[in-house]
Design an enzyme around this catalytic site. Structure first.
Site, short mmCIF file in Angstrom:
data_model
loop_
_atom_site.label_atom_id
_atom_site.label_comp_id
_atom_site.label_asym_id
_atom_site.label_seq_id
_atom_site.Cartn_x
_atom_site.Cartn_y
_atom_site.Cartn_z
N LYS A 13 0.80 -0.68 -0.13
CA LYS A 13 0.12 0.52 -0.54
C LYS A 13 0.86 1.21 0.10
O LYS A 13 1.06 2.19 -0.16
CB LYS A 13 -0.35 -0.07 1.47
CG LYS A 13 -1.57 -0.62 1.06
CD LYS A 13 -3.17 -0.70 2.24
CE LYS A 13 -2.03 -0.86 4.17
NZ LYS A 13 -1.36 -2.01 4.10
N ARG A 88 -10.32 1.53 8.32
CA ARG A 88 -9.50 -0.54 8.66
C ARG A 88 -10.89 -1.15 9.17
O ARG A 88 -10.62 -2.34 9.50
CB ARG A 88 -8.34 0.07 9.67
CG ARG A 88 -6.96 -0.34 8.69
CD ARG A 88 -5.87 -0.18 9.48
NE ARG A 88 -4.51 -1.79 9.39
CZ ARG A 88 -3.76 -0.49 8.91
NH1 ARG A 88 -3.59 0.72 8.53
NH2 ARG A 88 -2.52 -1.49 8.84
N ARG A 127 11.88 -5.69 4.16
CA ARG A 127 11.52 -4.82 4.72
C ARG A 127 13.17 -4.04 5.35
O ARG A 127 12.95 -3.63 6.59
CB ARG A 127 10.20 -3.57 4.93
CG ARG A 127 9.92 -2.82 4.44
CD ARG A 127 8.23 -1.96 4.71
NE ARG A 127 8.14 -2.66 6.17
CZ ARG A 127 6.49 -2.90 6.25
NH1 ARG A 127 5.37 -2.13 5.40
NH2 ARG A 127 5.93 -3.36 7.60
N ARG A 160 11.26 -1.63 11.10
CA ARG A 160 9.59 -2.06 11.91
C ARG A 160 9.57 -3.03 13.09
O ARG A 160 9.38 -4.47 13.01
CB ARG A 160 8.66 -1.60 11.28
CG ARG A 160 8.16 -0.13 11.33
CD ARG A 160 7.24 0.09 10.11
NE ARG A 160 6.23 -0.89 10.02
CZ ARG A 160 4.97 -0.50 9.28
NH1 ARG A 160 5.34 -0.35 8.05
NH2 ARG A 160 3.49 -1.83 9.89
N ARG A 171 -1.23 -9.04 12.48
CA ARG A 171 -2.16 -7.92 11.93
C ARG A 171 -2.53 -8.93 10.41
O ARG A 171 -3.31 -8.34 10.23
CB ARG A 171 -1.12 -7.46 11.14
CG ARG A 171 0.13 -6.48 11.74
CD ARG A 171 1.30 -5.83 12.32
NE ARG A 171 1.51 -5.61 10.67
CZ ARG A 171 2.75 -5.22 9.83
NH1 ARG A 171 3.76 -5.59 10.90
NH2 ARG A 171 3.10 -4.62 8.43
#
Ligand code: AP5
Ligand code: MG
Length: 214
Positions: A13, A88, A127, A160, A171
């Site tokens: 996203k 969300r 990431r 993160r 998640r």
């Protein structure tokens, strides 16, 4: 153009939101980044937010809706925006609807980024993100030019704290429970455009143009 980008964690996203923002010159509002900023500021609210993010849970609606409302107030809603990571759940979708109605504007598209859980878990472990400017990297598919430093602002990149496998899986569960139902809502309104989260990076700008303009 007023767009929501919706999709599971790690589907891409944020990567797409930045590309679309540059292509069309419209501001990107990323709730995850705004919430992480509030954590870094160390306020009482930031400390509360941190406990939710680290567990991979949704931050309470009243906090997130307040933050988005404030941010949208500063933008010219007629000119457009890209919302990445909001709404969300149904409560947040209703709150957004109300904000837009009160300002006499409508959403144009909901861009749904589709990716399989296996891709997501593999990707998020590689990431790296810039804590200062929010740039997103992938050590294999979009590596920074200099070892773990941001190409845009030179800050040291970070992993993160919610990109650990057990938190990523949680998640994904939360996404299925709370966020997928709003996809149904927007499908019924005929606003959803789908884009693959799994294509090669350099093909994303053309794919975005085709989906949004074609
Ligand atoms: P948030 O920051 O929004 O995280 P998320 O939804 O879990 O999504 P991510 O940011 O992890 O992934 P992404 O889809 O943006 O993918 P990216 O482009 O980085 O939210 C974090 C937390 O904040 C939530 O868990 C919650 O606690 C809280 N929160 C946020 N909003 C909230 C709300 N509205 N209400 C309540 N709580 C809220 O890409 C992932 C990786 O893949 C990158 O490394 C990228 O380089 C790579 N990649 C992307 N596309 C490709 C491609 N095509 N090929 C190869 N690699 C690719
Ligand atoms: Mg993101």
């Amino acid at each position: 153009m007023r767009i929501i980008i919706l999709g599971p964690p790690g589907s891409g996203k944020g990567t797409r939101a930045k590309i679309i923002g540059k292509l069309y010159g419209i501001p990107v509002i990323t709730t995850g980044d705004l919430l992480r900023e509030s954590v870094n500021q160390g306020t009482d609210q930031g400390r509360t937010v941190k406990t939710y993010i680290e567990r991979g849970e949704l931050v309470p609606d009243e906090i997130v809706i307040g933050i988005v409302e404030n941010k949208l107030k500063k933008e010219n809603l007629r000119k457009g925006f890209i919302l990445d990571g909001f709404p969300r759940n149904i409560t947040q979708a209703e709150a957004l609807d109300k904000i837009l109605r009160n300002n006499g504007v409508e959403l144009d598209f909901v861009l749904y980024v589709k990716a399989e859980p296996e891709t997501i878990v593999k990707r998020l472990s590689l990431r790296r993100s810039c804590p200062k400017c929010g740039a997103i990297y992938h050590l294999k598919d979009k590596p920074p030019k200099n070892d773990e430093m941001c190409d845009e602002c030179g800050s040291r990149l970070l992993q993160r704290s919610d990109d650990r496998e057990e938190v990523i899986l949680h998640r994904l569960e939360i996404y299925e429970e709370s966020t997928r139902p709003i996809l149904e809502l927007y499908l019924n309104q005929g606003k959803v455009r789908e884009i693959s989260g799994e294509m090669e990076m350099n093909k994303i700008p053309d794919a975005v143009r085709m989906v949004l303009e074609g």
